[in-house]
Design a protein around this motif. Sequence first.
Motif, PDB file in Angstrom:
ATOM      1  N   ASN A  92       0.848  -1.188   0.000  1.00 14.12           N
ATOM      2  CA  ASN A  92       0.000   0.000   0.000  1.00 14.12           C
ATOM      3  C   ASN A  92       0.882   1.236   0.000  1.00 14.12           C
ATOM      4  OD1 ASN A  92      -2.020  -2.010   1.715  1.00 14.12           O
ATOM      5  ND2 ASN A  92      -3.080  -0.499   0.484  1.00 14.12           N
TER       6      ASN A  92
ATOM      7  N   VAL B  70      -6.207  -3.630   2.650  1.00 20.12           N
ATOM      8  CA  VAL B  70      -4.921  -4.198   3.047  1.00 20.12           C
ATOM      9  C   VAL B  70      -4.419  -5.085   1.904  1.00 20.12           C
ATOM     10  CG1 VAL B  70      -3.681  -5.527   4.784  1.00 20.12           C
ATOM     11  CG2 VAL B  70      -5.651  -4.130   5.449  1.00 20.12           C
TER      12      VAL B  70
ATOM     13  N   HIS C 259       2.840   3.881   5.916  1.00 25.45           N
ATOM     14  CA  HIS C 259       1.491   3.737   5.393  1.00 25.45           C
ATOM     15  C   HIS C 259       0.788   2.690   6.255  1.00 25.45           C
ATOM     16  CE1 HIS C 259       3.331   5.361   1.531  1.00 25.45           C
ATOM     17  NE2 HIS C 259       2.563   6.290   2.032  1.00 25.45           N
TER      18      HIS C 259
ATOM     19  N   GLU D 151      -1.756   0.783   6.157  1.00 26.00           N
ATOM     20  CA  GLU D 151      -2.264  -0.494   5.656  1.00 26.00           C
ATOM     21  C   GLU D 151      -1.181  -1.560   5.549  1.00 26.00           C
ATOM     22  OE1 GLU D 151      -3.236   2.431   4.801  1.00 26.00           O
ATOM     23  OE2 GLU D 151      -5.381   2.321   5.194  1.00 26.00           O
ATOM     24  N   ASN D 152       0.063  -1.138   5.343  1.00 27.41           N
ATOM     25  CA  ASN D 152       1.142  -2.118   5.226  1.00 27.41           C
ATOM     26  C   ASN D 152       1.402  -2.855   6.538  1.00 27.41           C
ATOM     27  OD1 ASN D 152       1.653  -1.652   2.537  1.00 27.41           O
ATOM     28  ND2 ASN D 152       3.103   0.003   2.960  1.00 27.41           N
TER      29      ASN D 152
ATOM     30  N   MET E   9      -1.078  -3.640   8.727  1.00 32.50           N
ATOM     31  CA  MET E   9      -2.305  -4.278   9.208  1.00 32.50           C
ATOM     32  C   MET E   9      -2.236  -5.774   8.946  1.00 32.50           C
ATOM     33  SD  MET E   9      -5.156  -1.483   8.162  1.00 32.50           S
ATOM     34  CE  MET E   9      -5.177   0.136   8.928  1.00 32.50           C
TER      35      MET E   9
ATOM     36  N   HIS F 297       0.228   7.231   8.340  1.00 33.02           N
ATOM     37  CA  HIS F 297      -0.451   7.879   7.224  1.00 33.02           C
ATOM     38  C   HIS F 297      -1.327   6.824   6.538  1.00 33.02           C
ATOM     39  CE1 HIS F 297      -0.900  10.952   4.210  1.00 33.02           C
ATOM     40  NE2 HIS F 297      -0.274  10.273   3.247  1.00 33.02           N
TER      41      HIS F 297
ATOM     42  N   VAL G  79      -3.891   5.174   3.789  1.00 29.29           N
ATOM     43  CA  VAL G  79      -4.154   5.323   2.360  1.00 29.29           C
ATOM     44  C   VAL G  79      -5.401   4.548   1.939  1.00 29.29           C
ATOM     45  CG1 VAL G  79      -1.748   5.766   1.745  1.00 29.29           C
ATOM     46  CG2 VAL G  79      -2.574   3.428   1.767  1.00 29.29           C
TER      47      VAL G  79
ATOM     48  N   HIS H 102      -6.270  11.002   3.561  1.00 19.42           N
ATOM     49  CA  HIS H 102      -6.384  11.797   2.337  1.00 19.42           C
ATOM     50  C   HIS H 102      -7.799  12.291   2.065  1.00 19.42           C
ATOM     51  CE1 HIS H 102      -2.789   9.324   1.784  1.00 19.42           C
ATOM     52  NE2 HIS H 102      -2.334  10.329   1.058  1.00 19.42           N
TER      53      HIS H 102
ATOM     54  N   LEU I 156      -5.869   7.081  -5.058  1.00 14.04           N
ATOM     55  CA  LEU I 156      -6.514   8.184  -4.355  1.00 14.04           C
ATOM     56  C   LEU I 156      -7.322   8.952  -5.388  1.00 14.04           C
ATOM     57  CD1 LEU I 156      -3.378   9.023  -2.255  1.00 14.04           C
ATOM     58  CD2 LEU I 156      -5.492   7.983  -1.409  1.00 14.04           C
TER      59      LEU I 156
ATOM     60  N   GLU J 162       8.758  12.058   0.697  1.00 15.45           N
ATOM     61  CA  GLU J 162       8.071  10.822   0.283  1.00 15.45           C
ATOM     62  C   GLU J 162       8.744  10.237  -0.946  1.00 15.45           C
ATOM     63  OE1 GLU J 162       4.002  12.636  -0.261  1.00 15.45           O
ATOM     64  OE2 GLU J 162       3.433  10.816   0.802  1.00 15.45           O
TER      65      GLU J 162
END
Lengths: 104, 261, 300
Positions: free
Chosen positions: A50, B82, C48, C50-51, C53, C75, C77, C110, C124, C266
């Motif tokens: 992600n 995810v 990030h 989600e990485n 989770m 952060h 996304v 975002h 996004l 970034e």
Amino acid sequence: MNKTLSAASLAIAFGAAMSMAAAPIHAASHGGAMKAETEKCYGVAMKGKNDCKAGAGTTCAGTSKMDHQGNAWSMVPKGTCEKTMSKTSPTGNGQLMEFKEKKA
Amino acid sequence: MSGLAAFAEALLADDAPCPPGLVTWNGSAPDKRFAVYRNNVIVGLVDALADSFPVTRALVGEEFFHAMAREFLRRSPPRSPVLALYGEGFAEFIAGFPPAAALPYLADMARLELRRVQAWHAADADAITPADIAAVLADAENLPAARFTLHPALFLLVSAHAVVSLWAAHQAESVAAALAAVNPAQAETALLCRRDLEVEIYRIEAGTTAFIGRLQQGQAFGMAVEQALQADDDFDPAAALALLLRAGAITHITIPRRSDP
Amino acid sequence: MILGSTPNRRAAAARPRSLPARAGIGLKPEHFRDILDTAPDLGFFEIHAENYMVDGGAFHHYLTRIRERYALSIHGVGLSIGGEGPLDEAHLDRLATLLGRYQPESFSEHLAWSSHGGAFLNDLLPAPYDAATLARVCEHIDRVQERLGRRMLLENPATYVEFAASTMAEAEFITQVVRRSGCGLLLDVNNVHVSCTNHGRDARDYIDALPLYAVGQVHLAGFAEDTDAAGAPLLIDSHGAPVAEAVWALYCDALDRVGPMPTLIERDNDIPALPVLLAEARHADRILERLLPIARGAAA
């Protein structure tokens, strides 16, 4: 090994397993298992998937990040599988396979 | 259809026109600008699959993989934000994808690689210590009834194809040479587990497969060994246990107190 | 609608301090070991959400160790704050778990959407700036801040198209969101440059129209160049190149307005070796240092 399993025989197996597990890893098989993995020992191989980038790919052709809309239904795999295609002869069956540890 | 629904639909559809209602400051046609989003979505998801399925990708080549992956993701876009675990269902899609039919082992390779990703991200658990084992052996009388808890990163994959050897060949310095020694039609079973943060893959035989499979299902140690011996006369319980111990795959052993006579 | 009248007591007690007004970089698995081995002097790392989770493994192993040594920004996304459907509560739960575990100094997301009809589109995406979107975005941010028990920062987007249905300018939309929800602003200067170029706006006028009092962090990145159907420049927010000169200049101007801010470099594409990113971070630090005496003087 006797098929009638006594608690004692299981304990002996366990004891033997402990000393085997403590021995240095050998390329030879153990437990009918061969280790195939030769994970590289640098860095972390898995990427985070992600992120909040836009792919560098835009609408212009010529970038490797462009989505090429090839017709998947008429395509032929062209990768390392070509090296496996001819391996259909029965002579290959049952041959001993050995995995060499790759140096990291 | 709402504005965003039309936008979302046009992102995944092939050759769909630009959604309505888009404007540009200079009056230029919005199609090319919208295509940036479409490209980001498709390439981003193809890349996610390419990262998770590197050997599947190598087997069929970049171009074929890309085309196959985009067919898959348009039917089965991720259901979760995810992306680490995206790719569930990819193997089943490959199994029914006619252009890949010449590679009967390809779907199982994708299964193996999905398991590898799952093992990589699975929960942490400490392996049992020598002291734990000593305690178990001190109670050897009840050893046949012992139940093992295996590591969350441990997976078995039984295949009618030589998935482990094919996978291993792709880790070799010379992939072509390594592949030359592989017969893809040979049935193999993979054991995946994680040690020191890295996933290890072993090729295991029928007895070991039965043994570990039974333990994973929660069967007692003694029963698992018996089942393994039925599957394979040559099964060696000590060697199979050593494999699990060395892999750090046993996280707990429970010995039931003598409730049964 | 303002958050925080009755903040959760535990959340308040555990509320982390803020990021330092220094440069930080995005944390990449490629750099995990280098970071631990070389312990670079950096203001913070950003991940990030989600990485991370996932249940366990290397990502958590390294993040835990790096977090012990550095300030952290998380952060997101994937929340799809601009989306039409309700927020994904399961995802919000995962986010709450992650924030609870790592106690980041900052959390941001975002002004965009990425999920629709249950599908996650991994980009996004833009939404029209109208009353309906405004109500939805504010409702979603309220829910996020309530669930996480903290204020979030909202990032201005990089966009490639605009909507005929928009009834207000982007900066005005963001001003309304900040005013109504009480969230802060993550000022992505590269996004400002990219969007203003793509839509024929003046970047400085755009920044002037933002609620600058709410800025809590700045993002800098590189872009890729293309052209639209009329041959006008179309910039792509690729995060695949060093920060452009024009963006550094805009950054200096923006800092003159908002004062020294935690600033993220970034890079998500073509990720270079760690020292390359550290050099860019040092460049940002030098710009920040020039401002610090002014900020101190103003405070004195």
